[in-house]
Design a protein around this motif. Structure first.
Motif, PDB file in Angstrom:
ATOM      1  N   UNK A 132       0.793  -1.238   0.000  1.00  0.00           N
ATOM      2  CA  UNK A 132       0.000   0.000   0.000  1.00  0.00           C
ATOM      3  C   UNK A 132       0.822   1.282   0.000  1.00  0.00           C
ATOM      4  N   UNK A 133       2.136   1.181   0.348  1.00  0.00           N
ATOM      5  CA  UNK A 133       2.960   2.382   0.506  1.00  0.00           C
ATOM      6  C   UNK A 133       4.023   2.438  -0.588  1.00  0.00           C
ATOM      7  N   UNK A 134       4.024   3.516  -1.361  1.00  0.00           N
ATOM      8  CA  UNK A 134       5.119   3.787  -2.281  1.00  0.00           C
ATOM      9  C   UNK A 134       6.184   4.568  -1.502  1.00  0.00           C
ATOM     10  N   UNK A 135       7.396   4.039  -1.498  1.00  0.00           N
ATOM     11  CA  UNK A 135       8.489   4.580  -0.669  1.00  0.00           C
ATOM     12  C   UNK A 135       9.620   5.005  -1.612  1.00  0.00           C
ATOM     13  N   UNK A 136       9.677   6.288  -1.918  1.00  0.00           N
ATOM     14  CA  UNK A 136      10.642   6.807  -2.892  1.00  0.00           C
ATOM     15  C   UNK A 136      11.827   7.409  -2.143  1.00  0.00           C
ATOM     16  N   UNK A 137      12.738   6.542  -1.746  1.00  0.00           N
ATOM     17  CA  UNK A 137      13.839   6.963  -0.896  1.00  0.00           C
ATOM     18  C   UNK A 137      14.893   7.781  -1.624  1.00  0.00           C
ATOM     19  N   UNK A 138      15.025   7.564  -2.958  1.00  0.00           N
ATOM     20  CA  UNK A 138      16.184   8.187  -3.604  1.00  0.00           C
ATOM     21  C   UNK A 138      15.962   8.579  -5.055  1.00  0.00           C
ATOM     22  N   UNK A 139      14.759   8.507  -5.592  1.00  0.00           N
ATOM     23  CA  UNK A 139      14.528   8.912  -6.976  1.00  0.00           C
ATOM     24  C   UNK A 139      14.745  10.417  -7.099  1.00  0.00           C
ATOM     25  N   UNK A 140      15.366  10.836  -8.211  1.00  0.00           N
ATOM     26  CA  UNK A 140      15.824  12.216  -8.354  1.00  0.00           C
ATOM     27  C   UNK A 140      14.695  13.111  -8.883  1.00  0.00           C
ATOM     28  N   UNK A 141      13.723  13.396  -8.047  1.00  0.00           N
ATOM     29  CA  UNK A 141      12.559  14.156  -8.450  1.00  0.00           C
ATOM     30  C   UNK A 141      11.457  13.231  -8.922  1.00  0.00           C
ATOM     31  N   UNK A 142      10.216  13.751  -8.929  1.00  0.00           N
ATOM     32  CA  UNK A 142       9.037  12.928  -9.195  1.00  0.00           C
ATOM     33  C   UNK A 142       8.177  13.591 -10.256  1.00  0.00           C
ATOM     34  N   UNK A 143       7.783  12.815 -11.273  1.00  0.00           N
ATOM     35  CA  UNK A 143       7.017  13.411 -12.373  1.00  0.00           C
ATOM     36  C   UNK A 143       5.571  13.693 -11.967  1.00  0.00           C
ATOM     37  N   UNK A 144       4.907  14.502 -12.779  1.00  0.00           N
ATOM     38  CA  UNK A 144       3.603  15.074 -12.419  1.00  0.00           C
ATOM     39  C   UNK A 144       2.456  14.078 -12.433  1.00  0.00           C
ATOM     40  N   UNK A 145       2.635  12.910 -13.049  1.00  0.00           N
ATOM     41  CA  UNK A 145       1.542  11.951 -13.163  1.00  0.00           C
ATOM     42  C   UNK A 145       1.659  10.790 -12.165  1.00  0.00           C
ATOM     43  N   UNK A 146       2.646  10.845 -11.288  1.00  0.00           N
ATOM     44  CA  UNK A 146       2.830   9.723 -10.361  1.00  0.00           C
ATOM     45  C   UNK A 146       1.638   9.496  -9.425  1.00  0.00           C
ATOM     46  N   UNK A 147       0.977  10.530  -8.900  1.00  0.00           N
ATOM     47  CA  UNK A 147      -0.189  10.223  -8.050  1.00  0.00           C
ATOM     48  C   UNK A 147      -1.229   9.383  -8.776  1.00  0.00           C
ATOM     49  N   UNK A 148      -1.444   9.658 -10.063  1.00  0.00           N
ATOM     50  CA  UNK A 148      -2.406   8.865 -10.824  1.00  0.00           C
ATOM     51  C   UNK A 148      -1.882   7.446 -11.050  1.00  0.00           C
ATOM     52  N   UNK A 149      -0.604   7.336 -11.411  1.00  0.00           N
ATOM     53  CA  UNK A 149      -0.020   6.014 -11.630  1.00  0.00           C
ATOM     54  C   UNK A 149      -0.095   5.184 -10.350  1.00  0.00           C
ATOM     55  N   UNK A 150       0.284   5.788  -9.234  1.00  0.00           N
ATOM     56  CA  UNK A 150       0.325   5.045  -7.979  1.00  0.00           C
ATOM     57  C   UNK A 150      -1.070   4.666  -7.500  1.00  0.00           C
ATOM     58  N   UNK A 151      -2.011   5.604  -7.568  1.00  0.00           N
ATOM     59  CA  UNK A 151      -3.366   5.316  -7.094  1.00  0.00           C
ATOM     60  C   UNK A 151      -3.992   4.210  -7.937  1.00  0.00           C
ATOM     61  N   UNK A 152      -3.742   4.245  -9.254  1.00  0.00           N
ATOM     62  CA  UNK A 152      -4.327   3.235 -10.139  1.00  0.00           C
ATOM     63  C   UNK A 152      -3.503   1.950 -10.171  1.00  0.00           C
ATOM     64  N   UNK A 153      -2.427   1.907  -9.388  1.00  0.00           N
ATOM     65  CA  UNK A 153      -1.646   0.678  -9.228  1.00  0.00           C
ATOM     66  C   UNK A 153      -1.834   0.093  -7.832  1.00  0.00           C
ATOM     67  N   UNK A 154      -2.819   0.579  -7.108  1.00  0.00           N
ATOM     68  CA  UNK A 154      -3.162  -0.017  -5.823  1.00  0.00           C
ATOM     69  C   UNK A 154      -2.472   0.579  -4.623  1.00  0.00           C
ATOM     70  N   UNK A 155      -1.705   1.642  -4.799  1.00  0.00           N
ATOM     71  CA  UNK A 155      -1.093   2.312  -3.645  1.00  0.00           C
ATOM     72  C   UNK A 155      -2.102   3.259  -2.996  1.00  0.00           C
ATOM     73  N   UNK A 156      -1.978   3.393  -1.690  1.00  0.00           N
ATOM     74  CA  UNK A 156      -2.816   4.347  -0.957  1.00  0.00           C
ATOM     75  C   UNK A 156      -2.015   5.537  -0.449  1.00  0.00           C
ATOM     76  N   UNK A 157      -0.688   5.348  -0.336  1.00  0.00           N
ATOM     77  CA  UNK A 157       0.152   6.381   0.273  1.00  0.00           C
ATOM     78  C   UNK A 157       1.489   6.476  -0.467  1.00  0.00           C
ATOM     79  N   UNK A 158       2.113   7.663  -0.329  1.00  0.00           N
ATOM     80  CA  UNK A 158       3.443   7.888  -0.900  1.00  0.00           C
ATOM     81  C   UNK A 158       4.306   8.579   0.138  1.00  0.00           C
TER      82      UNK A 158
END
Length: 896
Positions: A132-158
């Protein structure tokens, strides 16, 4: 502080805080150690100890990536069994859950989805857990569509570390371009907040001041960090001494987020909403200049992604036609792509030795994948040819023989892997038996006849053709093919042909624009306007700019405030570019401007150069050849620039100079487009930033700079780093550096001689001048056509084929196909697409046969009741109609 914020602070003060200390380690597949080193450190020195500690105590732990768990299962089965047991018991949590933690700015959006699919599938199959948790410990910045990608991939939190645009509060709702929201936590002290057990007080006070609620997330780990058994005693001591103020517990991220979510609901807290990408260096580093480190990796990732996606699409078509699908072959290829997409691989920020395996992938894709793609296309061809000999039936497999298809003998078939009709340049090799053919002058498909260019050829001793390489501009149906017959005669001329191409002096004109070549420098001026009227200059294009480079893999640095040299002559007085050769190749279809130029670090005389011609040239450190292609029928100018780089400590960019002024420009991103500020090179923040703005940003395939009435789209194949400064657009071709980290701050000061880039490079990019803005010009469409090329194959001459065929078409063209593949479960196929104009759109999908079922699914290909996923579908025969929201990504599972 607002009244609402004061009330929330007062309410929070009345509740005892809870600190969630999360022991973890961050896994790097490669960085400053080799892959094998990291295996040993993580499996033997870390996870073996973690397994014992978790089994025997109340210790908990976080594991990120399933790539490591797969290898642990193979190498250390006993340790793996203990880890697996603890995962099932909830004492070890898989957070992130990707196959490998990807860089989220440089790979395609489809690649990011597959990282999640591969990882989550493994976690579910092996341990029975969802992640349920996306844990982005070291990715060098985050693109603008990740909330949609993550929510539609079954994640609830980032939870993430880098790129936050605001410091406070550390918890907020993060919204994607389409408006999809996900509960997010930014790690203000990074993932080491609780690593030093002697400074827990200090970390707590800092984190408390930024938290939205009484729940405080305190990560306790770092990269390749061994577990600390003394953590248990440190927590007991804390609770004995400070437990009345704040209780500390060893926990997992999921525990933190569930408690956070409950308090937000119980207290009806109005959460801060932040939309778009997280790519600011104000509070944490995002390393924008790594977008030009080891450029060969970016180029190959771009090429491999396009190759594999196209192969997968035609494999899905072949599956529907012949019930054949190379499941393991496709998965194996994706695993290699996912490895290259890792957040220390594609940015190029590791030591030299770590990239040896990545270089070997080149051989794989050019042998096994090339053969697989050809085999798949040939199977489709065989199936289509056979259809002409059978009667139509109701099954999907034979729907090619439906009425409306004209069959004929053909010599060439051209495949289009995009979801709209494409008119583009294609080149192919043809081989002939002796005596079969004397000349190729055109191609014919039904009533259509088109011109060709013979690029090179060989003949038999009877003067018949043995071999020919030809180029032509076919128009091919959406996600389909067209069949052509070779004409030995000249193709038929049409009474009215709006497109043309001609040369007047040093100016090439076509229907779309004019291109004037400066014979002294080899630079081109591009202008637009009606024929016979005054032309409006758009830009001076394709100018090489050589700059000083004193930085490292993470940062560009320079001491000079001017270039070393530009092709216009700006820069340090001693050196200069010298034009060696310039000529124009002509054919009925295009003009190719050829320029050869070299850079010398010294010319003489180097004083009084405004009146004295140079007599001596020394120290040649760049050899450059540039091809600039102007087409009769295509509104692009394509550039192929080959550089033999012998110049250490330099940055080489290509510049497009304009007179336009705008505060922003637009960049392609995963599943959409984002606006970026111009002139950040000049911006000096009043307050201290962790990483000061440098002006450069990554773009995915294209960027557009316009003033609202006119503009230019600069398209690239694997050249992501760009900047707009003083009205000029820059693409970075390469940076030559010698150190991984020159100051030892972003990593060890390790020499990286291979990153000096002293090699031959070929760069492909394109210019699309246009009226209006990027939406009116459909910039994204031209960028995809430049990257997803048409593919032509020579046919057997003893069979008939349908002249043209579309297997899938999506209208209108601002709705873009992202994936066409066999479903992971069952017999259906997956169709994924997205809206890219930022406009609500009524979309229509036309298939080549009527489906039996169509269902909306999430990105894991599961039917869910989430509002973000569900769509109202109207299905009539071969057509599927639905409404797509601005920048929305939709996934359908279609059964036949």
């Amino acid at each position: 502080m607002t009244t609402r914020e004061k009330k929330e602070e007062e309410a929070k003060a009345e509740v005892k805080d809870t600190i969630y200390l999360v022991p973890h380690t961050h896994y790097d597949a490669i960085w400053v150690f080799t892959k094998e080193d990291y295996y040993y450190i993580n499996m033997v020195a870390i996870l073996k100890e973690v397994a014992e500690l978790v089994e025997k105590t109340d210790y908990k732990f976080l594991i990120e990536q399933t790539f490591l768990l797969e290898e642990l299962e193979n190498r250390y089965p006993e340790v793996y069994r203990k880890i697996a047991t603890s995962i099932r018991r909830g004492k070890i949590e898989i957070a992130d859950g990707e196959y490998l933690m990807a860089d989220t700015m440089l790979p395609e959006g489809e690649t990011l989805i597959r990282e999640i699919q591969f990882g989550k599938r493994y976690a579910k199959e092996k341990f029975g857990v969802d992640v349920p948790v996306m844990w982005l410990a070291d990715s060098f910045g985050l693109n603008a569509q990740l909330p949609q990608i993550y929510k539609k991939s079954g994640y609830r939190y980032v939870a993430f570390r880098r790129g936050a645009t605001k410091r406070k509060p550390s918890e907020f709702l993060w919204a994607a371009l389409d408006g999809t929201r996900i509960l997010a936590h930014w790690m203000p002290l990074g993932y080491r907040a609780g690593l030093d057990l002697t400074k827990l007080d200090e970390s707590y006070e800092k984190l408390k001041g930024l938290a939205t609620t009484s729940h405080i997330l305190m990560p306790s780990g770092s990269g390749v960090t061994i577990p600390q058994p003394e953590t248990l005693e440190a927590v007991r001591t804390w609770n004995d001494e400070r437990g009345k103020v704040a209780e500390m517990k060893i926990a997992t991220p999921h525990e933190f987020f569930e408690a956070l979510e409950k308090e937000i609901e119980d207290r009806n807290i109005k959460m801060d909403v932040r939309k778009g990408e997280m790519y600011s260096g104000k509070y944490s580093e995002v390393f924008p200049n790594c977008c030009s480190s080891r450029m060969w990796i970016k180029q190959e990732l771009c090429m491999y992604e396009a190759w594999l996606v196209c192969c997968e699409r035609w494999s899905a078509v072949n599956y529907l036609l012949n019930d054949l699908y190379p499941t393991e072959g496709i998965r194996n290829a994706w695993r290699k792509i996912l490895y290259v997409a890792f957040h220390d691989v594609t940015p190029g920020t590791g030591m030299d030795e770590g990239y040896k395996e990545v270089r070997h992938f080149h051989d794989f894709f050019n042998t096994e994948m090339a053969a697989r793609c050809l085999c798949t296309c040939n199977q489709v061809i065989d199936s289509e040819a056979e259809e002409a000999k059978v009667e139509p039936q109701s099954s999907m497999k034979v729907s090619a023989a439906m009425p409306g298809y004209d069959y004929a003998y053909g010599d060439i078939i051209v495949f289009n892997s995009l979801s709209w009709e494409v008119k583009n340049w294609v080149e192919m090799d043809l081989h002939f038996d002796k005596g079969k053919l004397v000349a190729i002058n055109g191609l014919k498909s039904g009533d259509e006849e088109i011109e060709i260019e013979v690029i090179k050829f060989t003949r038999y001793d009877d003067d018949s053709l043995r071999f020919a390489r030809i180029g032509f501009v076919p128009t091919v149906p959406a996600m389909g093919y067209k069949v052509y017959k070779i004409l030995e005669r000249e193709p038929r001329r049409y009474a009215y042909e709006p497109n043309f191409i001609m040369i007047r002096g040093n100016t090439i004109e076509n229907y779309f624009f004019g291109v004037t070549v400066d014979p002294a420098t080899g630079l081109i001026d591009v202008s637009m306007g009606k024929r016979g009227a005054e032309q409006e200059k758009i830009c001076t294009a394709n100018e090489l700019v050589l700059e000083e480079e004193t930085g490292d893999l993470y940062y560009h640095r320079q001491t000079l405030d001017i270039p070393l040299k530009t092709e216009k002559g700006e820069g340090v007085k001693y050196g200069s570019f010298r034009l060696e050769n310039f000529f124009i190749d002509k054919s009925p279809l295009r003009r190719v401007i050829n320029v050869e130029t070299n850079y010398f670090s010294l010319r003489w005389p180097y004083r009084l150069t405004e009146k004295l011609e140079p007599l001596i040239w020394r120290h040649k450190f760049l050899e450059c050849s540039k091809k600039m292609v102007v087409y009769k029928d295509i509104p692009r100018i394509d550039f192929i620039t080959t550089v033999m780089d012998k110049h250490p400590r330099a940055r080489l960019r290509v510049r497009f100079s304009t007179d336009m002024k705008s505060l922003t420009y637009t960049c392609g991103t995963q599943f959409g487009a984002v606006s970026r500020p111009t002139d950040q090179w000049h911006y000096k923040p009043k307050e201290e930033w962790v990483e000061e703005p440098c002006g450069v940003f990554p773009s995915l395939k294209w960027l557009d700079y316009s003033d609202g009435t006119k503009g230019l789209t600069v398209i690239n194949q694997g050249i992501p780093e760009n900047e707009v400064r003083d009205g000029d657009v820059y693409l970075t071709l390469l940076r030559s550096v010698l150190m991984l980290s020159s100051d030892g701050r972003t990593g060890p000061a390790i020499p990286v001689p291979d990153a000096q880039e002293l090699r031959r490079y070929t760069f492909k990019y394109s210019l699309y001048p246009h009226k209006g803005d990027w939406r009116e010009a459909s910039s994204y469409k031209h960028a995809l056509e430049f990257n997803y090329l048409l593919d032509a194959i020579q046919l057997r001459d003893d069979r008939k084929y349908p002249l043209r065929k579309s297997f899938l078409k999506i209208e209108p063209e601002n709705v873009i196909l992202s994936a066409l593949k066999k479903a992971e479960e069952g017999n259906g196929v997956i169709i994924r697409f997205y809206e890219t104009n930022g406009e609500e759109t009524d979309a229509e999908i036309t298939l080549f046969g009527a489906p039996k079922s169509v269902r909306t699914v999430n990105m894991l290909e599961k039917e869910v009741e989430d509002e973000e996923v569900k769509k109202d579908l109207k299905i009539e025969g071969e057509r599927i109609e639905l409404m797509v929201k601005p920048f929305e990504i939709v996934t359908l599972k279609v059964g036949f």
